[in-house]
Design a protein around this motif. Structure first.
Motif, short mmCIF file in Angstrom:
data_model
loop_
_atom_site.label_atom_id
_atom_site.label_comp_id
_atom_site.label_asym_id
_atom_site.label_seq_id
_atom_site.Cartn_x
_atom_site.Cartn_y
_atom_site.Cartn_z
N LYS A 123 -18.75 -17.39 -1.85
CA LYS A 123 -19.11 -16.00 -1.50
C LYS A 123 -18.12 -15.03 -2.13
CE LYS A 123 -21.54 -16.57 2.86
NZ LYS A 123 -20.88 -17.65 3.65
N LEU A 124 -17.92 -15.15 -3.43
CA LEU A 124 -17.01 -14.25 -4.12
C LEU A 124 -17.80 -13.41 -5.10
CD1 LEU A 124 -14.19 -16.81 -5.01
CD2 LEU A 124 -14.03 -15.03 -3.30
N PHE A 125 -17.78 -12.12 -4.92
CA PHE A 125 -18.30 -11.22 -5.95
C PHE A 125 -17.67 -9.86 -5.76
CE2 PHE A 125 -21.40 -11.23 -2.50
CZ PHE A 125 -21.59 -9.88 -2.25
N PRO A 126 -17.57 -9.08 -6.82
CA PRO A 126 -16.86 -7.81 -6.70
C PRO A 126 -17.54 -6.92 -5.67
CG PRO A 126 -17.71 -8.12 -8.94
CD PRO A 126 -18.06 -9.34 -8.17
N GLY A 127 -16.75 -6.45 -4.72
CA GLY A 127 -17.31 -5.54 -3.72
C GLY A 127 -17.64 -6.22 -2.40
N ASN A 162 -1.32 -0.15 1.58
CA ASN A 162 -1.31 0.88 2.61
C ASN A 162 -2.48 1.83 2.45
OD1 ASN A 162 1.02 -0.03 3.92
ND2 ASN A 162 2.31 0.91 2.35
N GLY A 163 -2.64 2.33 1.23
CA GLY A 163 -3.68 3.33 1.01
C GLY A 163 -5.07 2.72 1.06
N LYS A 164 -6.05 3.55 1.42
CA LYS A 164 -7.41 3.07 1.52
C LYS A 164 -8.00 2.75 0.15
CE LYS A 164 -10.88 3.91 5.01
NZ LYS A 164 -11.50 4.81 5.91
N THR A 165 -7.71 3.63 -0.83
CA THR A 165 -8.23 3.45 -2.18
C THR A 165 -7.67 2.18 -2.81
OG1 THR A 165 -7.91 5.81 -2.28
CG2 THR A 165 -8.73 4.76 -4.27
N ARG A 166 -6.36 2.01 -2.64
CA ARG A 166 -5.70 0.84 -3.19
C ARG A 166 -6.31 -0.44 -2.62
NH1 ARG A 166 -0.92 -0.70 -5.77
NH2 ARG A 166 -0.13 -2.68 -4.99
N LYS A 167 -6.53 -0.41 -1.31
CA LYS A 167 -7.13 -1.55 -0.64
C LYS A 167 -8.53 -1.85 -1.20
CE LYS A 167 -7.29 -3.11 4.14
NZ LYS A 167 -5.94 -3.65 4.22
N TRP A 168 -9.29 -0.76 -1.37
CA TRP A 168 -10.66 -0.89 -1.86
C TRP A 168 -10.68 -1.47 -3.27
CZ3 TRP A 168 -13.54 2.03 -5.64
CH2 TRP A 168 -14.92 1.84 -5.57
N TYR A 184 -8.30 -3.23 -4.86
CA TYR A 184 -7.85 -4.63 -4.95
C TYR A 184 -8.82 -5.57 -4.25
CZ TYR A 184 -3.61 -3.68 -7.47
OH TYR A 184 -2.73 -3.33 -8.46
N ASN A 185 -9.60 -5.06 -3.29
CA ASN A 185 -10.62 -5.93 -2.71
C ASN A 185 -11.71 -6.24 -3.73
OD1 ASN A 185 -11.85 -7.42 -0.54
ND2 ASN A 185 -13.43 -5.83 -0.54
N ILE A 186 -12.07 -5.22 -4.51
CA ILE A 186 -13.07 -5.46 -5.56
C ILE A 186 -12.51 -6.47 -6.56
CG2 ILE A 186 -14.21 -4.39 -7.54
CD1 ILE A 186 -14.71 -1.99 -5.80
N PHE A 206 -4.80 -11.15 -5.94
CA PHE A 206 -5.29 -9.79 -5.65
C PHE A 206 -5.53 -9.62 -4.16
CE2 PHE A 206 -7.05 -9.36 -10.18
CZ PHE A 206 -6.02 -8.53 -10.55
N ALA A 207 -6.01 -10.70 -3.51
CA ALA A 207 -6.22 -10.62 -2.06
C ALA A 207 -4.90 -10.40 -1.35
CB ALA A 207 -6.90 -11.89 -1.57
N THR A 208 -3.83 -11.04 -1.85
CA THR A 208 -2.51 -10.82 -1.26
C THR A 208 -2.10 -9.35 -1.39
OG1 THR A 208 -1.90 -13.05 -1.89
CG2 THR A 208 -0.11 -11.56 -1.34
N ILE A 209 -2.34 -8.77 -2.55
CA ILE A 209 -2.00 -7.36 -2.75
C ILE A 209 -2.86 -6.49 -1.83
CG2 ILE A 209 -1.90 -5.47 -4.41
CD1 ILE A 209 -1.39 -7.42 -6.59
N ARG A 210 -4.15 -6.82 -1.73
CA ARG A 210 -5.06 -6.05 -0.87
C ARG A 210 -4.57 -6.04 0.57
NH1 ARG A 210 -9.97 -9.54 0.15
NH2 ARG A 210 -8.43 -10.56 1.46
N ASP A 211 -4.14 -7.19 1.06
CA ASP A 211 -3.75 -7.27 2.46
C ASP A 211 -2.41 -6.62 2.74
OD1 ASP A 211 -6.10 -8.49 2.96
OD2 ASP A 211 -5.31 -10.53 3.06
N ARG A 212 -1.67 -6.27 1.69
CA ARG A 212 -0.43 -5.53 1.88
C ARG A 212 -0.61 -4.04 1.68
NH1 ARG A 212 4.78 -7.47 0.36
NH2 ARG A 212 5.03 -5.60 -0.89
#
Lengths: 180, 482
Positions: free
Chosen positions: A123-127, B194-200, B202-204, B186-192
């Protein structure tokens, strides 16, 4: 996602060896583990959890074989049937000079196919917005997640005691809101 | 449950203050702030990348006549640069794939940046064959596709076509391998974040990675198979590049030694480039504990090995030219060493064969300044190797009335320097926004190979064995406690 549970109990460990022993004990007690989260691939984790071996490499082989067949058949058809050229009387079906492209296409198909399969199965995809049980599981914590939807308070307390007894440094509830 | 690790081995992660959080902090830290030198460097190399674009634009507008090519020397800096860049790329795949199959744990500290380097080097490399075609807008003709020009296909017997497949496959597979490793980090960076944009963002980038046991199981299977695929792939790529020359009838090119010789040269130059970059990165980002002198020494050992293989190949070529009794081959090699391009040959020989011999001695292997300077020498030498092979063989061909000398124009030089600009721009962006070390992989060797773990084991043994401590307790410390 109405069918999905929203109430979970989380046990967090800080050392992978303690964590592995804990998993063995918990599974031995017949407690069902909902999810296991670690910051890096822990050696022996899937054995401890009793997971069966992944079939991803089989998929990779099948994709690779497709690539081999595809490359060989296209080249053979072009060079012998659709566009047979006379290169100084040399054979129209020179198998040795098909080897490089056949090899490259095998590798390409296997790699691309495997990565796509991997993304779909994981379940990995961008977004994609995953449910994050605890932010530290990508940093320094090893977590076990238990589904406690509909369980009695006494059962949960007992589970908490088991986790703490197995060396969990932190045991806590994680309740998601409906839209999470 | 740690795997076997001799405590005689130097730790791969230095520092007794290390733990998992500290590793995350140290590696993710540089992506969370801009370093002082970053903008000036970015402006300089960005400008050079601009020069690259301008010179390529000029080439397309004016035509290939903008380069110094002439009737006799019809491949020169373009293909030299292509082979040079592709070669540099090879170290990344060697580190991440071949060293993974050989279970060399020291790869964990350097594989991420080396793979990034591979991808950027292949991007630079790919530009040259495309633009040397002249009419770039028709570059898609190189692909076999059904068309309306009657049955008309590419020639599947041609090494130039094999190259198209090799380079594009190599780029794709390297990118997939690199990116699949990046997702967890990237998930590690996302979970650290602070900002909402940064999180968004790095989640992508992380594709929604969480790190479940099943994900990791598939991850390990994927990296193992990709490593197994990449290993023959990387060897095939430079082999096929060498076929471009070896299957021709030009004396000096038409030799069977080319594939292994090119592959060794590629790994040689690639490791040198990794060293040049990593020596700067570890200093600027304070990552000396993760990219240790031990890592540098290991790379220097590979450099002395591959440099010597290249040296033997040069000498073998010379010998075979003489031994063959073939006049034109003999002339090509005599001319290469003592003809009008003797200076290029001298650069090649001294940088590639002589300079790495210093690495037979441990103090040189572990000296960072010497390593830095030599790594640059090696890359100069490897550029000259390609220049020597391509230009000297062409300049004095079978027909003495056609003999010619190649002089680069400003466009040639602009494209070459510009390609370095493009490469460095991409690498600087990578350093700024991506984790330069594979966080998860470094953590996975923490319990076996870090200084902390080795000390813990030594202390445990001291308790058990009464004063018998640490790095001298071979056997007792090393038992696998599984």
């Amino acid at each position: 996602m109405a069918t999905q549970s929203n109430n979970y109990l989380l046990g967090l460990w800080d050392h992978e060896e303690v964590f592995l022993h804990a998993i063995e004990h918990i599974r031995h007690d017949g407690i069902e583990i909902y999810e296991t989260l670690t910051p890096f691939p822990v050696h022996g984790l899937e054995t401890a959890l009793g997971y069966r071996d992944t079939r991803l490499h089989t998929a990779g082989f099948l994709f690779g074989a497709t690539g081999t067949t595809f490359a060989l058949s296209i080249m053979s058809w072009v060079m012998t049937t659709n566009y047979p050229l006379n290169f100084g009387g040399k054979p129209n079906w020179p198998l040795p000079s098909f080897i490089p492209i056949t090899f490259e296409m095998t590798v390409l198909f296997a790699a691309v196919g495997m990565v796509l399969t991997y993304c779909v199965r994981n379940k990995l995809f961008p977004g994609y917005i995953p449910r994050i049980f605890d932010k530290r599981t990508t940093d320094d914590r090893f977590a076990l997640v238990f589904d406690i939807e509909g369980k009695s308070e006494a059962d949960v307390e007992q589970l908490k005691a088991v986790l703490s007894g197995q060396g969990a440094v932190e045991v806590k509830k994680r309740i998601f809101s409906e839209n999470e | 449950m740690h795997a076997y690790e001799s405590d005689f081995r130097e730790p791969l992660i230095n520092g007794l203050d290390k733990n998992y959080t500290k590793i995350t902090d140290d590696i993710v830290g540089p992506t969370e702030r801009t370093y002082k030198g970053w903008w000036p460097l970015m402006i300089i190399f960005g400008a050079l990348a601009g020069l690259f674009v301008f010179c390529l634009g000029w080439t397309v507008y004016y035509g290939i006549g903008a380069w110094g090519l002439n009737k006799t020397v019809d491949w020169a800096w373009d293909i030299t640069n292509f082979v040079w860049w592709i070669g540099i790329g090879h170290a990344g795949t060697l580190i991440s794939a071949i060293l993974l199959l050989f279970r060399q744990r020291f790869r964990t500290g350097i594989n991420r940046a080396a793979e990034a380097m591979t991808i950027f080097a292949v991007i630079c490399a790919g530009m040259f064959p495309v633009f040397h075609m002249g009419r770039v807008w028709m570059a898609f003709f190189i692909f076999p596709y059904p068309n309306t020009r009657g049955p008309l296909w590419v020639n599947f017997n041609s090494p130039l076509l094999w190259d198209v497949f090799a380079i594009s496959t190599y780029f794709t597979v390297s990118l997939l391998f690199w990116y699949s490793g990046l997702m967890p980090d990237f998930a590690t960076i996302r979970d650290r974040a602070n900002g909402k944009t940064r999180k968004w963002i790095y989640n992508i980038l992380s594709f929604g990675w969480t790190g479940t046991a099943k994900q990791w199981q598939r991850f390990e299977s994927l990296s193992l198979v990709l490593a197994g695929l990449s290993t023959p792939l990387v060897l095939s790529v430079h082999t096929i590049v060498s076929f471009d020359f070896a299957t021709s009838v030009i004396p000096g090119w038409h030799t069977t030694i080319f594939p292994p010789y090119f592959v060794a040269g590629a790994i040689f130059s690639g490791f040198a480039m990794v060293e040049t970059l990593m020596l700067i990165v570890r200093k600027v980002f304070n990552l000396e504990d993760y990219i240790t002198v031990n890592h540098i020494e290991s790379m220097n050992k590979i450099i002395v090995l591959t440099g010597s293989i290249v040296g033997i190949a040069y000498i073998t070529e010379m010998f075979i030219a003489w031994y063959s009794g073939y006049l034109y081959e003999q002339f090509a090699f005599y001319n290469r060493a003592l003809g009008k391009y003797w200076w290029a040959y001298a650069w090649m020989m001294s940088c590639n064969v002589l300079s790495p011999q210093l690495y037979w001695f441990k103090p040189f292997r572990r000296n960072l300044w010497i390593t830095f300077i030599l790594s640059i020498f090696v890359n100069i030498g490897m550029w000259f190797e390609r220049f020597v092979i391509i230009v000297t063989s062409l300049a004095d061909d079978f027909l003495p009335s056609s003999w010619n000398y190649f002089t680069p124009t400003w466009v040639d030089m602009g494209i070459y320097i510009g390609s370095i600009g493009l490469f460095m721009t991409l690498f600087l962006l990578f350093c700024r926004f991506f984790p330069v070390i594979a966080i998860a992989e470094v953590k996975s060797v923490f319990r076996t190979s870090s200084e902390v773990a080795k000390r813990e084991r030594a202390l445990k043994d001291e308790k058990q064995n009464g004063g018998f401590v640490g790095h001298t307790t071979f056997g007792i410390l090393d038992k696998d406690d599984k």
